[in-house]
Design an enzyme around this catalytic site. Structure first.
Site, PDB file in Angstrom:
ATOM      1  N   LEU A  63      -2.816   0.371   4.405  1.00 15.09           N
ATOM      2  CA  LEU A  63      -2.385  -0.743   4.073  1.00 15.09           C
ATOM      3  C   LEU A  63      -1.224  -0.732   3.050  1.00 15.09           C
ATOM      4  O   LEU A  63      -0.566  -1.539   3.121  1.00 15.09           O
ATOM      5  CB  LEU A  63      -3.578  -1.522   3.073  1.00 15.09           C
ATOM      6  N   ASN A  67       4.576   6.384  -4.444  1.00 15.79           N
ATOM      7  CA  ASN A  67       4.611   7.463  -4.661  1.00 15.79           C
ATOM      8  C   ASN A  67       3.572   8.386  -5.322  1.00 15.79           C
ATOM      9  O   ASN A  67       3.401   9.527  -5.099  1.00 15.79           O
ATOM     10  CB  ASN A  67       5.858   7.562  -5.861  1.00 15.79           C
ATOM     11  N   LYS A  86      -8.270   2.778  -2.554  1.00 14.87           N
ATOM     12  CA  LYS A  86      -7.151   3.168  -3.070  1.00 14.87           C
ATOM     13  C   LYS A  86      -7.163   4.391  -3.493  1.00 14.87           C
ATOM     14  O   LYS A  86      -7.813   4.868  -4.563  1.00 14.87           O
ATOM     15  CB  LYS A  86      -6.704   2.332  -4.470  1.00 14.87           C
ATOM     16  N   ASP A 175       2.422  -6.584 -15.404  1.00 15.83           N
ATOM     17  CA  ASP A 175       3.098  -6.382 -14.092  1.00 15.83           C
ATOM     18  C   ASP A 175       3.011  -7.486 -12.960  1.00 15.83           C
ATOM     19  O   ASP A 175       2.421  -7.316 -11.926  1.00 15.83           O
ATOM     20  CB  ASP A 175       2.715  -4.830 -13.407  1.00 15.83           C
TER      21      ASP A 175
END
Length: 341
Positions: A63, A67, A86, A175
Site C-alpha cells: 500500500l 525510507n 505497517k 503532521d
C-alpha cells in the site's frame, strides 16, 4: 532557523474495508461559539491484542513505502479479515512511540491499531491497523481533483472531531495533511500516521519539536527563532488542518502559485510572510472563507481552537446528510477503476 527534516514515512498512503473481526489569551473569533457537538461514543482504550502473529497473515499488496518501512494489505488466514500491516524497519524508535499512542486511543475518527506483532530479530516493528477502503485524501485529490464544499465540510468535521478527541487526551499529531487523513467509502474520515505525534505531560504544554512536513507547518514551527523557540502544538495542528482544507478545495497546494516548486526557501516566504490565498465569493461560500481564515492566522494566539471550529457555521451549519452523501460519492468515484467511471 531550525533544521527541519521530512519525516521518515512522508507519503504512506494507507489504502486502509474495516476488518470484519471483532499561551496567551486568544481574541474571540468572529463567530459565536456554541456547545461542541457530542462525539460518537467509542470503547475505552485497552491494551493491544497479542493474539496475532506475523505468520497468521498473507500479504496481498503493497500500500505504501517510505525510507523507514512498508505498509502492506494483508489477510488473516483463518478469518479472512483484511488489515493494513505497517512494518517499520531497523528498530526505529518512532514506531514504538506510534504504537504506544495508538494504544491510548479508541475513536471512530482515529485509525485503530489492533496489535503490535512480534517481528524479526532485526528490530522491525509491525503494527496491525484497520484497513480504510477509500485511501488517503491526498490520493483521492490526485485522482479526482478539487473537493466540492459539501464533501469538504464533512471532511473538516470528522478531522476536527479526531483532533478534539486527541487533544483532550493531550495527544498532538504535528503532521496533519491530506496524506495522513484516510477516507472510507462509507463516508468516514480517520486521522492516521502518528510517527511524530507527542503525548504532552500536562495541558497547555508548549512544544519545541520541529520535525514534520514543511509544507504544512505553521509559521511558529517553521521559524521558531521568531516565536521564542516554542509553540502551542494544538494551534499548530489547527494551522495544518487549515492548509489541508484549502488544498483539497483548490485541488493543489494552496500557499504557492500554481506550478511553483515546493522548496524550503519558497515555503519559508509563503508560510511566514505570504498572504493567505483569497477565496472570492464566487469561488467559495462565506462560511468556507471564514473557516479557512480562522485556521490560518499567522499569530497562533489568534487562531480558533478545535472546539471553536466545531461550532463554526461551515461545520455546525452544514446539512449533515447531504455532506456525508457528497463525501461518499466522491470517495467511491475516486476509488472506482477508470473503466467504471
Amino acid at each position: 532557523m531550525a533544521l527541519i527534516r521530512q519525516k521518515r514515512l512522508p507519503q504512506l498512503h494507507l489504502s486502509l474495508p474495516v476488518p470484519s473481526s471483532t499561551p496567551g489569551q486568544r481574541p474571540k473569533p468572529a463567530f459565536t461559539p456554541a456547545p461542541a457537538p457530542t462525539l460518537i461514543k467509542a470503547s475505552t482504550p485497552t491494551a493491544l491484542s497479542s493474539q496475532f502473529r506475523l505468520a497468521d497473515f498473507d500479504k496481498l499488496a503493497v500500500l505504501g513505502r517510505g525510507n523507514g518501512g512498508t505498509v502492506y494489505k494483508v489477510r488473516h488466514r483463518e478469518t479472512y479479515a483484511l488489515y493494513a500491516l505497517k512494518v517499520q524497519h531497523y528498530g526505529d524508535p518512532a514506531a514504538a512511540a506510534e504504537a504506544d499512542i495508538l494504544s491510548r486511543t479508541a475513536s471512530p475518527f482515529v485509525v485503530r491499531c489492533h496489535s503490535v506483532l512480534p517481528a524479526a530479530a532485526s528490530g522491525d516493528v509491525a503494527m496491525l491497523l484497520e484497513l480504510v477502503d477509500g485511501g488517503s485524501l491526498d490520493s483521492i485529490r490526485s485522482r479526482h481533483g478539487a473537493f466540492p464544499e459539501a464533501a469538504l465540510a464533512e471532511v473538516a468535521a470528522h478531522a476536527l472531531s479526531g483532533l478534539a478527541y486527541l487533544h483532550a487526551r493531550r495527544i498532538v499529531h504535528l503532521d496533519i495533511k491530506p496524506a495522513n487523513l484516510l477516507a472510507s467509502t462509507a463516508g468516514d474520515i480517520k486521522v492516521a500516521d502518528f510517527g511524530i505525534a507527542k503525548v504532552l505531560s500536562r495541558a497547555g504544554e508548549q512544544c519545541t519539536s520541529y520535525v514534520g512536513t514543511t509544507a504544512y507547518m505553521s509559521p511558529e514551527r517553521f521559524d521558531p527563532e521568531a516565536h521564542g523557540g516554542h509553540y502551542d502544538p494544538c494551534a499548530a495542528d489547527v494551522w495544518s488542518l487549515g492548509v489541508t482544507i484549502l488544498e483539497l478545495f483548490m485541488g493543489r497546494y494552496p500557499l504557492l502559485p500554481a506550478g511553483q516548486q515546493l522548496s524550503w526557501a519558497s515555503l519559508m516566504c509563503a508560510v511566514c510572510f505570504g498572504e493567505t490565498p483569497a477565496l472570492s465569493d464566487g469561488m467559495a461560500s462565506l462560511e468556507l472563507q471564514g473557516f479557512v481564515a480562522a485556521c490560518l492566522h499567522k499569530d497562533y494566539r489568534n487562531r480558533a481552537s478545535v472546539a471553536e471550529l466545531l461550532t463554526h457555521p461551515f461545520i455546525a451549519g452544514r446539512d449533515v446528510a447531504s455532506s456525508r452523501c457528497a463525501l461518499r460519492k466522491l470517495v467511491s468515484q475516486a476509488s472506482a477503476p477508470p473503466s467504471a467511471l
